[in-house]
Design a protein around this motif. Structure first.
Motif, short mmCIF file in Angstrom:
data_model
loop_
_atom_site.label_atom_id
_atom_site.label_comp_id
_atom_site.label_asym_id
_atom_site.label_seq_id
_atom_site.Cartn_x
_atom_site.Cartn_y
_atom_site.Cartn_z
N LEU A 18 0.69 -1.03 -0.13
CA LEU A 18 -0.35 -0.03 0.46
C LEU A 18 1.17 1.19 -0.53
CD1 LEU A 18 -3.07 -1.06 2.12
CD2 LEU A 18 -2.95 -1.00 -0.03
N ARG A 19 2.09 1.29 0.61
CA ARG A 19 2.47 2.59 0.36
C ARG A 19 4.05 2.14 -1.41
NH1 ARG A 19 5.64 4.24 5.16
NH2 ARG A 19 7.33 4.73 3.18
N ARG A 20 3.22 1.49 -1.99
CA ARG A 20 3.41 2.07 -3.30
C ARG A 20 2.54 3.20 -3.44
NH1 ARG A 20 3.49 -3.35 -6.38
NH2 ARG A 20 2.81 -2.05 -7.88
N ARG A 21 2.96 4.00 -5.79
CA ARG A 21 1.89 4.75 -5.71
C ARG A 21 0.92 3.78 -5.96
NH1 ARG A 21 5.68 8.76 -9.12
NH2 ARG A 21 3.85 9.16 -9.29
N THR A 22 0.00 4.54 -6.41
CA THR A 22 -1.39 3.75 -7.15
C THR A 22 -1.68 4.11 -8.42
OG1 THR A 22 -2.53 5.57 -6.14
CG2 THR A 22 -2.36 3.74 -4.72
N GLU A 23 -0.53 4.97 -8.95
CA GLU A 23 -1.38 5.42 -10.58
C GLU A 23 -1.23 3.90 -11.61
OE1 GLU A 23 1.47 8.61 -11.34
OE2 GLU A 23 0.25 10.17 -9.61
N ALA A 24 0.19 3.98 -11.67
CA ALA A 24 0.54 2.58 -12.78
C ALA A 24 0.34 1.15 -12.08
CB ALA A 24 2.11 3.15 -12.94
N ARG A 25 -0.53 0.94 -10.98
CA ARG A 25 -1.02 -0.12 -10.47
C ARG A 25 -2.28 -1.22 -11.76
NH1 ARG A 25 -2.40 -0.76 -4.38
NH2 ARG A 25 -0.68 -0.38 -4.17
N ARG A 26 -1.45 -2.07 -11.86
CA ARG A 26 -2.66 -3.07 -12.88
C ARG A 26 -3.84 -4.07 -12.34
NH1 ARG A 26 2.89 -5.90 -14.69
NH2 ARG A 26 2.87 -6.18 -12.31
N ARG A 27 -4.31 -4.32 -12.48
CA ARG A 27 -5.53 -5.55 -12.03
C ARG A 27 -5.13 -6.18 -11.42
NH1 ARG A 27 -11.24 -5.02 -13.90
NH2 ARG A 27 -10.19 -3.35 -15.02
N THR A 28 -3.82 -6.72 -11.64
CA THR A 28 -3.86 -7.79 -11.53
C THR A 28 -2.83 -7.73 -9.90
OG1 THR A 28 -1.56 -8.43 -11.83
CG2 THR A 28 -3.15 -9.39 -12.72
N ASP A 29 -2.41 -6.35 -10.02
CA ASP A 29 -1.80 -5.76 -8.04
C ASP A 29 -2.38 -5.45 -7.74
OD1 ASP A 29 0.80 -5.70 -9.35
OD2 ASP A 29 0.84 -3.88 -10.24
#
Length: 66
Positions: A19-30
């Protein structure tokens, strides 16, 4: 010397790191994996005294809203 870690603590650390990662480039699997780890954490903590306390607090809050 031997170190041990409970499954609940490991999953909690995994959730915090994800959850600390940036949320912009998340894929659906993430996103699906993050939700899955959250559900696993909920199941693991539900069987503990802390999980029971959380359940009681949620029950009190639900009763207060009626």
């Amino acid at each position: 010397m031997e170190y041990t870690i409970s499954a609940t603590a490991f999953v909690a650390i995994l959730i915090v790191v994800r959850l600390r990662r940036r949320t912009e480039a998340r894929r659906r699997t993430d996103e699906a994996f993050t939700v899955f780890t959250g559900v696993v954490f909920g199941v693991l903590i539900a069987a503990t005294a802390g999980g029971d306390a959380i359940r009681q607090l949620v029950g009190i809050a639900a009763d207060a809203t009626h």
